[in-house]
Design a protein around this motif. Structure first.
Motif, PDB file in Angstrom:
ATOM      1  N   THR A  99       5.919   0.814 -16.097  1.00 28.37           N
ATOM      2  CA  THR A  99       4.843   0.458 -15.173  1.00 28.37           C
ATOM      3  C   THR A  99       3.508   0.993 -15.685  1.00 28.37           C
ATOM      4  N   GLN A 100       2.449   0.451 -15.117  1.00 26.01           N
ATOM      5  CA  GLN A 100       1.105   0.862 -15.470  1.00 26.01           C
ATOM      6  C   GLN A 100       0.245   0.824 -14.216  1.00 26.01           C
ATOM      7  N   THR A 101      -0.568   1.852 -13.995  1.00 31.39           N
ATOM      8  CA  THR A 101      -1.467   1.894 -12.847  1.00 31.39           C
ATOM      9  C   THR A 101      -2.819   1.318 -13.240  1.00 31.39           C
ATOM     10  N   VAL A 102      -3.268   0.327 -12.486  1.00 33.29           N
ATOM     11  CA  VAL A 102      -4.544  -0.311 -12.782  1.00 33.29           C
ATOM     12  C   VAL A 102      -5.398  -0.338 -11.523  1.00 33.29           C
ATOM     13  N   THR A 103      -6.703  -0.430 -11.718  1.00 34.39           N
ATOM     14  CA  THR A 103      -7.644  -0.579 -10.608  1.00 34.39           C
ATOM     15  C   THR A 103      -8.106  -2.027 -10.576  1.00 34.39           C
ATOM     16  N   LEU A 104      -7.929  -2.658  -9.427  1.00 31.73           N
ATOM     17  CA  LEU A 104      -8.238  -4.071  -9.278  1.00 31.73           C
ATOM     18  C   LEU A 104      -9.339  -4.283  -8.257  1.00 31.73           C
ATOM     19  N   ALA A 105     -10.141  -5.304  -8.496  1.00 29.50           N
ATOM     20  CA  ALA A 105     -11.178  -5.694  -7.537  1.00 29.50           C
ATOM     21  C   ALA A 105     -10.756  -6.998  -6.892  1.00 29.50           C
ATOM     22  N   CYS A 106     -10.766  -7.038  -5.570  1.00 28.35           N
ATOM     23  CA  CYS A 106     -10.394  -8.254  -4.855  1.00 28.35           C
ATOM     24  C   CYS A 106     -11.388  -9.366  -5.186  1.00 28.35           C
ATOM     25  N   PRO A 107     -10.916 -10.547  -5.554  1.00 25.14           N
ATOM     26  CA  PRO A 107     -11.843 -11.638  -5.900  1.00 25.14           C
ATOM     27  C   PRO A 107     -12.612 -12.182  -4.706  1.00 25.14           C
ATOM     28  N   ILE A 108     -12.175 -11.838  -3.500  1.00 29.88           N
ATOM     29  CA  ILE A 108     -12.848 -12.341  -2.301  1.00 29.88           C
ATOM     30  C   ILE A 108     -13.875 -11.353  -1.761  1.00 29.88           C
ATOM     31  N   CYS A 109     -13.398 -10.137  -1.451  1.00 32.98           N
ATOM     32  CA  CYS A 109     -14.309  -9.164  -0.829  1.00 32.98           C
ATOM     33  C   CYS A 109     -14.788  -8.084  -1.795  1.00 32.98           C
ATOM     34  N   GLN A 110     -14.259  -8.092  -3.024  1.00 34.95           N
ATOM     35  CA  GLN A 110     -14.635  -7.161  -4.079  1.00 34.95           C
ATOM     36  C   GLN A 110     -14.191  -5.716  -3.830  1.00 34.95           C
ATOM     37  N   ALA A 111     -13.384  -5.486  -2.794  1.00 40.47           N
ATOM     38  CA  ALA A 111     -12.867  -4.139  -2.549  1.00 40.47           C
ATOM     39  C   ALA A 111     -11.930  -3.745  -3.677  1.00 40.47           C
ATOM     40  N   LYS A 112     -12.014  -2.483  -4.101  1.00 48.12           N
ATOM     41  CA  LYS A 112     -11.195  -2.008  -5.207  1.00 48.12           C
ATOM     42  C   LYS A 112      -9.955  -1.286  -4.692  1.00 48.12           C
ATOM     43  N   ALA A 113      -8.865  -1.438  -5.449  1.00 50.75           N
ATOM     44  CA  ALA A 113      -7.620  -0.786  -5.057  1.00 50.75           C
ATOM     45  C   ALA A 113      -6.803  -0.487  -6.312  1.00 50.75           C
ATOM     46  N   SER A 114      -6.039   0.588  -6.269  1.00 46.12           N
ATOM     47  CA  SER A 114      -5.161   0.952  -7.374  1.00 46.12           C
ATOM     48  C   SER A 114      -3.772   0.394  -7.106  1.00 46.12           C
ATOM     49  N   ARG A 115      -3.168  -0.171  -8.132  1.00 50.26           N
ATOM     50  CA  ARG A 115      -1.841  -0.735  -8.014  1.00 50.26           C
ATOM     51  C   ARG A 115      -0.996  -0.342  -9.229  1.00 50.26           C
ATOM     52  N   GLU A 116       0.272  -0.135  -8.980  1.00 53.54           N
ATOM     53  CA  GLU A 116       1.215   0.097 -10.069  1.00 53.54           C
ATOM     54  C   GLU A 116       1.901  -1.227 -10.376  1.00 53.54           C
ATOM     55  N   ILE A 117       1.736  -1.731 -11.593  1.00 49.68           N
ATOM     56  CA  ILE A 117       2.308  -3.015 -11.952  1.00 49.68           C
ATOM     57  C   ILE A 117       3.354  -2.830 -13.052  1.00 49.68           C
ATOM     58  N   HIS A 118       4.315  -3.717 -13.061  1.00 49.37           N
ATOM     59  CA  HIS A 118       5.383  -3.664 -14.064  1.00 49.37           C
ATOM     60  C   HIS A 118       4.939  -4.404 -15.321  1.00 49.37           C
ATOM     61  N   THR A 119       5.027  -3.736 -16.453  1.00 47.41           N
ATOM     62  CA  THR A 119       4.662  -4.347 -17.725  1.00 47.41           C
ATOM     63  C   THR A 119       5.892  -4.603 -18.598  1.00 47.41           C
ATOM     64  N   ALA A 120       7.069  -4.212 -18.125  1.00 50.68           N
ATOM     65  CA  ALA A 120       8.309  -4.478 -18.848  1.00 50.68           C
ATOM     66  C   ALA A 120       9.451  -4.581 -17.845  1.00 50.68           C
ATOM     67  N   VAL A 121      10.327  -5.553 -18.083  1.00 46.80           N
ATOM     68  CA  VAL A 121      11.496  -5.745 -17.230  1.00 46.80           C
ATOM     69  C   VAL A 121      12.729  -5.824 -18.124  1.00 46.80           C
ATOM     70  N   ASN A 122      13.678  -4.932 -17.902  1.00 46.03           N
ATOM     71  CA  ASN A 122      14.974  -4.984 -18.570  1.00 46.03           C
ATOM     72  C   ASN A 122      15.997  -5.404 -17.522  1.00 46.03           C
ATOM     73  N   THR A 123      16.566  -6.577 -17.688  1.00 46.96           N
ATOM     74  CA  THR A 123      17.427  -7.138 -16.643  1.00 46.96           C
ATOM     75  C   THR A 123      18.724  -6.357 -16.450  1.00 46.96           C
ATOM     76  N   ARG A 124      19.149  -5.650 -17.467  1.00 47.17           N
ATOM     77  CA  ARG A 124      20.374  -4.863 -17.329  1.00 47.17           C
ATOM     78  C   ARG A 124      20.102  -3.584 -16.547  1.00 47.17           C
ATOM     79  N   LEU A 125      18.953  -2.979 -16.799  1.00 51.55           N
ATOM     80  CA  LEU A 125      18.621  -1.730 -16.127  1.00 51.55           C
ATOM     81  C   LEU A 125      18.084  -1.964 -14.716  1.00 51.55           C
ATOM     82  N   HIS A 126      17.305  -3.036 -14.544  1.00 53.73           N
ATOM     83  CA  HIS A 126      16.665  -3.292 -13.242  1.00 53.73           C
ATOM     84  C   HIS A 126      16.782  -4.777 -12.881  1.00 53.73           C
ATOM     85  N   PRO A 127      17.983  -5.231 -12.526  1.00 49.93           N
ATOM     86  CA  PRO A 127      18.160  -6.654 -12.182  1.00 49.93           C
ATOM     87  C   PRO A 127      17.342  -7.078 -10.973  1.00 49.93           C
ATOM     88  N   GLU A 128      17.009  -6.130 -10.104  1.00 44.78           N
ATOM     89  CA  GLU A 128      16.221  -6.481  -8.921  1.00 44.78           C
ATOM     90  C   GLU A 128      14.817  -6.951  -9.307  1.00 44.78           C
TER      91      GLU A 128
END
Length: 228
Positions: free
Chosen positions: A2-31
């Protein structure tokens, strides 16, 4: 991964931090695979105004059981050399050999989902792309005025379909098994090359190129007037 990024809403421009997945291993995390196929893994919803959008980010999808490695690279055209270098670094770091893997690069999340569905159906994505361009001809006859924006192989209620997205609507067209049989025969030479262990882009452009080469080859094999 995962990676934590700061995003700006395209509508209201409010900023928020989100943890996003940058890699998926289907055997380790099928969900995570389930969330990706459902379209929710890379969703962003603004806490302030509730606006929703898909995140555009690079992602590595690894299915060790099917020997698949797909890389989602939204900026591949602009950063081709940089991304290829990154992929070779990933290859060197993985604890398995990729020599017998299907390696694909895709530009959009929808393309990644399509690839997963194709291989889950035990199909060849190269053959499917050729089927899609033949289906385009059938679709154009039925909907001559429709401006197609894109189309995907899609499982609809468990049935194989081609989803056409036009300017005004979304339509499901049957995925004809007869066309699959046809392309496997007509394009056997091209399809026999699975490019295992090589990163390639298999999309509409790839299929059109293969079809054009086949057409030119067939014309070259035709007897000329001088030989008659």
């Amino acid at each position: 991964m995962t990676q934590t990024v700061t995003l700006a809403c395209p509508i209201c421009q409010a900023k928020a931090s989100r943890e996003i997945h940058t890699a998926v291993n289907t055997r380790l995390h099928p969900e995570l695979k389930g969330q990706l196929l459902a379209g929710s893994l890379l969703n962003f919803e603004c806490d302030t105004c509730g606006a929703k959008r898909h995140l555009e980010t690079e992602m590595l999808y690894h299915d060790p059981d099917q020997h698949l490695l797909f890389y989602l690279a939204p900026n591949f055209k602009e950063k081709r050399e940089e991304i290829i270098t990154r992929l070779e670094a990933i290859r060197a770091q993985l604890p398995v050999s990729l020599d017998d893997y299907h390696l694909r690069i895709v530009n959009q999340q929808a393309d990644l989902i399509e690839k997963i569905q194709i291989f889950d159906e035990q199909l060849d994505d190269q053959a499917v792309e050729l089927v899609k361009i033949l289906t385009d001809g059938l679709f154009a006859k039925e909907k001559p005025d429709a401006l197609v924006k894109t189309r995907y192989f899609y499982l609809h209620n468990g049935e194989r379909k081609v989803l056409y997205i036009t300017e005004s609507e979304q339509l499901f067209v049957d995925f004809h098994e007869s066309l699959l049989t046809f392309v496997k025969d007509k394009f056997a030479k091209a399809l026999n090359n699975q490019h295992l262990g090589q990163y390639i882009v298999v999309n509409q452009g790839w299929a059109l190129n293969i079809a054009e080469k086949k057409t030119n080859s067939s014309k070259a094999d035709e007897p000329s007037d001088n030989n008659q």
